[in-house]
Scaffold this active site. Sequence first.
Site: not given
Length: 262
Positions: A23, A129, A149, A169, A173, A202, A204
């Site tokens: 992506i 930042r 996500s 994971y 997110k 997606v 990938t």
Amino acid sequence: MSSGFVISFSKKCVVVTGGNRGIGLAFTKAVAKAGANVAVIYRSSPDAEEVTAKVGKEFGVKTKAYKCDVSDTKLVNETFKKISDELGPIAGLIANAGVSVVKPAFDLTIEDFQHVYGVNVFGVFNTARAAAKLWKENKQKGSIVITSSMSSQIINISGLNKPLTQVFYNSSKAAVSNLTKGLAAEWADYGIRVNALSPGYVMTDQTAHMDKSIRDFQSSQIPLRRFAEPDEMTGQALLLLSDHASYMTGGEYFVDGGQLIW
């Protein structure tokens, strides 16, 4: 005659973390096609410089790859200053770097946690930042798009009533989606907008090598009945980076083929 709705980043610089594959590469190509000079931040890919240079040649813009561990605060700040000097001033950031560890929860370790959260949460914070500091110091406005996500809202499945085992994971997110809101609130007075783009499934390099039975099952659960192509994520990102989204900040925008309808 009016040329219609146009998004252009001509003479502007956009930074894309993890912008050399998947992506991230789709984002790099999309902002380059819209005229931006693109700085790609990567961690270790041996072909990152070659891939980034190829995008620049294809779209006639300046591109450069910068090797940087996004969890290293000092290095991130130095890298953004270097990008600003070489390609800048920076106008936008797509904080896209992300990793996962797929293991049953019983087997996960502190090292796994630090790996996932170091990149997906602290790394996103570090890069956001660094960009915001430059904008504040130079009295510039800017836009940050954070790749979250749909996993911030759901637990992915690998079969009927069978979860895909990646709790670090998914929770990272969810954390980064809330981080988006906090940064948007803190930086609004400086003219800095922060939004999250949350993809669904997606296609990938990672999902292409996923067990076919898992991929087929996930596809069967998507209203559009297919995985998205990476470039189908780029339209929302381009909008959020652009001045057309001047009143949009603190939002999380799902590009998931209708997955969350169900």
